[in-house]
Write a protein that holds these residues in place. Structure first.
Motif, mmCIF file in Angstrom:
data_model
loop_
_atom_site.group_PDB
_atom_site.id
_atom_site.type_symbol
_atom_site.label_atom_id
_atom_site.label_comp_id
_atom_site.label_asym_id
_atom_site.label_seq_id
_atom_site.Cartn_x
_atom_site.Cartn_y
_atom_site.Cartn_z
ATOM 1 N N ALA A 1 54.213 -94.728 -62.714
ATOM 2 C CA ALA A 1 53.087 -94.381 -63.579
ATOM 3 C C ALA A 1 53.082 -95.333 -64.758
ATOM 4 C CB ALA A 1 53.190 -92.934 -64.063
ATOM 5 N N ALA A 2 51.941 -95.392 -65.439
ATOM 6 C CA ALA A 2 51.804 -96.303 -66.567
ATOM 7 C C ALA A 2 50.739 -95.787 -67.518
ATOM 8 C CB ALA A 2 51.439 -97.710 -66.078
ATOM 9 N N ALA A 3 50.836 -96.238 -68.777
ATOM 10 C CA ALA A 3 49.795 -95.938 -69.755
ATOM 11 C C ALA A 3 48.473 -96.562 -69.287
ATOM 12 C CB ALA A 3 50.189 -96.506 -71.113
ATOM 13 N N PRO A 4 47.343 -95.877 -69.581
ATOM 14 C CA PRO A 4 47.178 -94.808 -70.561
ATOM 15 C C PRO A 4 47.556 -93.411 -70.109
ATOM 16 C CG PRO A 4 45.044 -95.345 -69.634
ATOM 17 C CD PRO A 4 46.016 -96.342 -69.071
ATOM 18 N N ASP A 5 47.941 -93.197 -68.828
ATOM 19 C CA ASP A 5 48.475 -91.885 -68.474
ATOM 20 C C ASP A 5 49.700 -91.610 -69.339
ATOM 21 O OD1 ASP A 5 46.582 -91.310 -66.490
ATOM 22 O OD2 ASP A 5 47.739 -92.366 -64.957
ATOM 23 N N THR A 6 49.902 -90.343 -69.677
ATOM 24 C CA THR A 6 51.015 -89.960 -70.534
ATOM 25 C C THR A 6 52.269 -89.751 -69.708
ATOM 26 O OG1 THR A 6 49.532 -88.904 -72.121
ATOM 27 C CG2 THR A 6 51.833 -88.239 -72.183
ATOM 28 N N LEU A 7 53.377 -90.348 -70.160
ATOM 29 C CA LEU A 7 54.685 -90.169 -69.553
ATOM 30 C C LEU A 7 55.529 -89.411 -70.568
ATOM 31 C CD1 LEU A 7 53.360 -92.741 -68.192
ATOM 32 C CD2 LEU A 7 55.691 -93.520 -67.752
ATOM 33 N N ALA A 8 55.809 -88.138 -70.289
ATOM 34 C CA ALA A 8 56.412 -87.249 -71.280
ATOM 35 C C ALA A 8 57.786 -86.773 -70.849
ATOM 36 C CB ALA A 8 55.498 -86.038 -71.512
ATOM 37 N N TRP A 9 58.643 -86.545 -71.858
ATOM 38 C CA TRP A 9 59.998 -86.051 -71.604
ATOM 39 C C TRP A 9 60.075 -84.544 -71.853
ATOM 40 C CZ3 TRP A 9 62.779 -89.572 -69.316
ATOM 41 C CH2 TRP A 9 62.717 -90.925 -69.685
ATOM 42 N N LEU A 10 60.732 -83.828 -70.931
ATOM 43 C CA LEU A 10 61.020 -82.407 -71.116
ATOM 44 C C LEU A 10 62.431 -82.157 -70.593
ATOM 45 C CD1 LEU A 10 59.641 -79.683 -71.997
ATOM 46 C CD2 LEU A 10 59.237 -79.286 -69.560
ATOM 47 N N THR A 11 63.278 -81.561 -71.428
ATOM 48 C CA THR A 11 64.640 -81.281 -70.977
ATOM 49 C C THR A 11 64.630 -80.159 -69.942
ATOM 50 O OG1 THR A 11 65.096 -79.641 -72.690
ATOM 51 C CG2 THR A 11 65.568 -81.950 -73.228
ATOM 52 N N ALA A 12 65.737 -80.025 -69.243
ATOM 53 C CA ALA A 12 65.831 -79.007 -68.198
ATOM 54 C C ALA A 12 65.653 -77.601 -68.751
ATOM 55 C CB ALA A 12 67.178 -79.129 -67.490
ATOM 56 N N ASP A 13 65.990 -77.406 -70.046
ATOM 57 C CA ASP A 13 65.823 -76.079 -70.639
ATOM 58 C C ASP A 13 64.516 -75.944 -71.420
ATOM 59 O OD1 ASP A 13 66.523 -77.733 -72.709
ATOM 60 O OD2 ASP A 13 68.096 -76.442 -73.514
ATOM 61 N N GLY A 14 63.577 -76.898 -71.216
ATOM 62 C CA GLY A 14 62.231 -76.727 -71.740
ATOM 63 C C GLY A 14 61.977 -77.243 -73.136
ATOM 64 N N GLU A 15 62.774 -78.212 -73.601
ATOM 65 C CA GLU A 15 62.554 -78.803 -74.916
ATOM 66 C C GLU A 15 61.927 -80.191 -74.756
ATOM 67 O OE1 GLU A 15 62.996 -77.659 -78.006
ATOM 68 O OE2 GLU A 15 63.685 -75.717 -77.308
ATOM 69 N N PRO A 16 60.772 -80.440 -75.389
ATOM 70 C CA PRO A 16 60.215 -81.793 -75.343
ATOM 71 C C PRO A 16 61.052 -82.747 -76.185
ATOM 72 C CG PRO A 16 58.919 -80.425 -76.818
ATOM 73 C CD PRO A 16 59.947 -79.523 -76.192
ATOM 74 N N LEU A 17 61.062 -84.004 -75.791
ATOM 75 C CA LEU A 17 61.791 -85.033 -76.531
ATOM 76 C C LEU A 17 60.853 -86.173 -76.882
ATOM 77 C CD1 LEU A 17 65.121 -85.410 -74.485
ATOM 78 C CD2 LEU A 17 64.836 -84.249 -76.681
ATOM 79 N N SER A 18 60.984 -86.672 -78.101
ATOM 80 C CA SER A 18 60.344 -87.946 -78.437
ATOM 81 C C SER A 18 61.367 -89.045 -78.197
ATOM 82 C CB SER A 18 59.887 -87.956 -79.901
ATOM 83 O OG SER A 18 61.009 -88.017 -80.767
ATOM 84 N N ASN A 19 60.916 -90.270 -78.113
ATOM 85 C CA ASN A 19 61.845 -91.368 -77.866
ATOM 86 C C ASN A 19 62.808 -91.567 -79.029
ATOM 87 O OD1 ASN A 19 60.980 -92.051 -75.282
ATOM 88 N ND2 ASN A 19 59.284 -93.276 -76.062
ATOM 89 N N ALA A 20 62.410 -91.189 -80.244
ATOM 90 C CA ALA A 20 63.302 -91.299 -81.398
ATOM 91 C C ALA A 20 64.506 -90.367 -81.258
ATOM 92 C CB ALA A 20 62.545 -90.976 -82.681
ATOM 93 N N GLU A 21 64.373 -89.343 -80.421
ATOM 94 C CA GLU A 21 65.465 -88.383 -80.218
ATOM 95 C C GLU A 21 66.370 -88.767 -79.056
ATOM 96 O OE1 GLU A 21 63.743 -84.091 -81.072
ATOM 97 O OE2 GLU A 21 62.226 -85.339 -80.095
ATOM 98 N N ILE A 22 65.988 -89.775 -78.288
ATOM 99 C CA ILE A 22 66.791 -90.191 -77.136
ATOM 100 C C ILE A 22 67.672 -91.358 -77.571
ATOM 101 C CG2 ILE A 22 66.733 -91.090 -74.789
ATOM 102 C CD1 ILE A 22 64.077 -89.697 -74.398
#
Length: 381
Positions: free
Chosen positions: A300-321
């Motif tokens: 997949a590629a932008a402009p589609d959104t590629l989003a992070w979600l942890t296994a326990d349901g917490e979203p992550l921004s790239n600054a948190e990775i």
């Protein structure tokens, strides 16, 4: 006006949902949470209005943060710079700005306009420029209405330093990006700043914004909150909140993280292991491109959104990775872009952006196949 007041629960839902829908960008949650605390301390309401509830002749202005998201995790709380930029835009544009427009969807950049709306007692418009976070101003749908001119950039001064602002004449989005990114690299800004631009009348936003984007983020955040409370599947919760328009691109532990900060951006490459293959996700603040080692074409590629979600349901921004998140099990989710982002000249600008990170082919497009998602290259099942 039939406004809706966002209470503490709604603001936290907005933060959670926007952190997911931002696709890795839009600022870190750690930088947004103090802003919600500040709003609550103010004791002033955040009033959300749909476009249809506002007069077509009413003037609104965009306000957001810009720069390297990681810088927002170690700088002062952004409580004065956004308001300063917004009020200065009113003077620079000669318009009485009576509503606040979000620039994009993302953890900090969905809360910053809510903060300014509360500080100034103005309605928050339920819309933004993309329904996701964006690496550059040239990718914003607001460009269909007008260029980002004038543009005001303000810093959030740390203790013992001076407040700095710049009023820029930026006839084109390219001018705006070049000037702003250059300024935020200076010592006075320290890789981050608040900006305000696009003084627009509500009537200009038809076909030039993603309507309902704030409500959408709140809906997603609420779905994740409820799923966590009852122990249900967070992916199913988000999928339902988005009307089914979500696909799991990959799932597995993060195995490697490489990042660098510069030019007002965080550049990163995150690797996760999905069953028998590695998946690499390349980001310039926002996630732009995902590859599997066993596929010839991108997942997949932008402009589609590629989003992070942890296994326990917490979203992550790239600054948190970071290196500390290696081993964390995550899902990489694909969310189809709003059709506005596939109109020219925005579509061509996304193509140029992908070329800058090394991809020169035809980017896949997430398509709804009636009962499942496919891409134009049928690489997602």
């Amino acid at each position: 006006m039939n406004d809706k007041t966002l209470d503490s629960i709604a603001l936290h839902d907005l933060l959670t949902g926007a952190a997911l829908l931002g696709g890795g960008g839009g600022g870190p949650r750690a930088g947004a949470k103090p802003l919600i605390d500040y709003i609550e301390q103010l004791g002033r309401p955040v009033r959300l209005n749909a476009l249809s509830e506002l007069p077509a002749t009413l003037w609104a202005g965009v306000v957001a943060g810009i720069g390297a998201p990681a810088a927002a995790t170690h700088g002062p709380a952004f409580t004065t710079a956004p308001r300063q930029a917004f009020t200065r835009l009113a003077a620079a544009s000669g318009r009485q700005l009576l509503a606040v427009l979000p620039g994009e969807t993302g953890a900090m950049n969905s809360i910053i306009p809510a903060l300014v709306a509360a500080q100034l007692g103005l309605p928050l418009v339920d819309a933004d420029s993309a329904g996701r976070a964006l690496p550059t101003l040239g990718l914003a749908a607001y460009n269909f209405a007008a260029p980002p001119n004038p543009l005001v950039l303000a810093n959030e001064p740390a203790e013992g330093t001076n407040a700095v602002e710049a009023v820029l004449d930026t006839p084109t989005p390219a001018d705006a990006d070049a000037l702003v990114r250059g300024l935020v690299e200076t010592t006075a800004f320290g890789e981050e700043g608040a900006f305000s631009t696009w003084a627009l009348q509500i009537g200009q936003l038809a076909g030039a914004c993603v309507a309902g984007s704030v409500s959408r983020a709140i809906r997603v955040g609420a779905a994740l909150r409820r799923a966590k409370a009852i122990g249900s599947d967070p992916i199913a919760a988000v999928r339902d909140a988005l009307g089914g328009r979500l696909v799991v691109l990959a799932s597995g532990p993060i195995t490697a993280v490489a990042t660098r900060e510069g030019g007002g951006f965080d550049m990163s490459r995150v690797i996760l292991h999905d069953d028998t293959a590695d998946v690499a996700v390349i980001a310039q603040n926002e996630n732009l491109l995902a590859w599997r080692t066993d596929k010839d074409a991108p997942l997949a590629a932008a402009p589609d959104t590629l989003a992070w979600l942890t296994a326990d349901g917490e979203p992550l921004s790239n600054a948190e990775i970071t290196a500390q998140t290696v081993g964390t099990r995550v899902h990489l989710l694909g969310i189809p872009a709003d059709p506005l982002l596939r109109r020219e000249p925005l579509a061509g600008r996304f193509t140029q952006l992908l070329a800058q990170v090394g991809f020169f082919g035809n980017a896949p497009v997430l398509l709804w196949g009636g009962d499942r998602f496919v891409t134009t290259q049928d690489s997602v099942r």
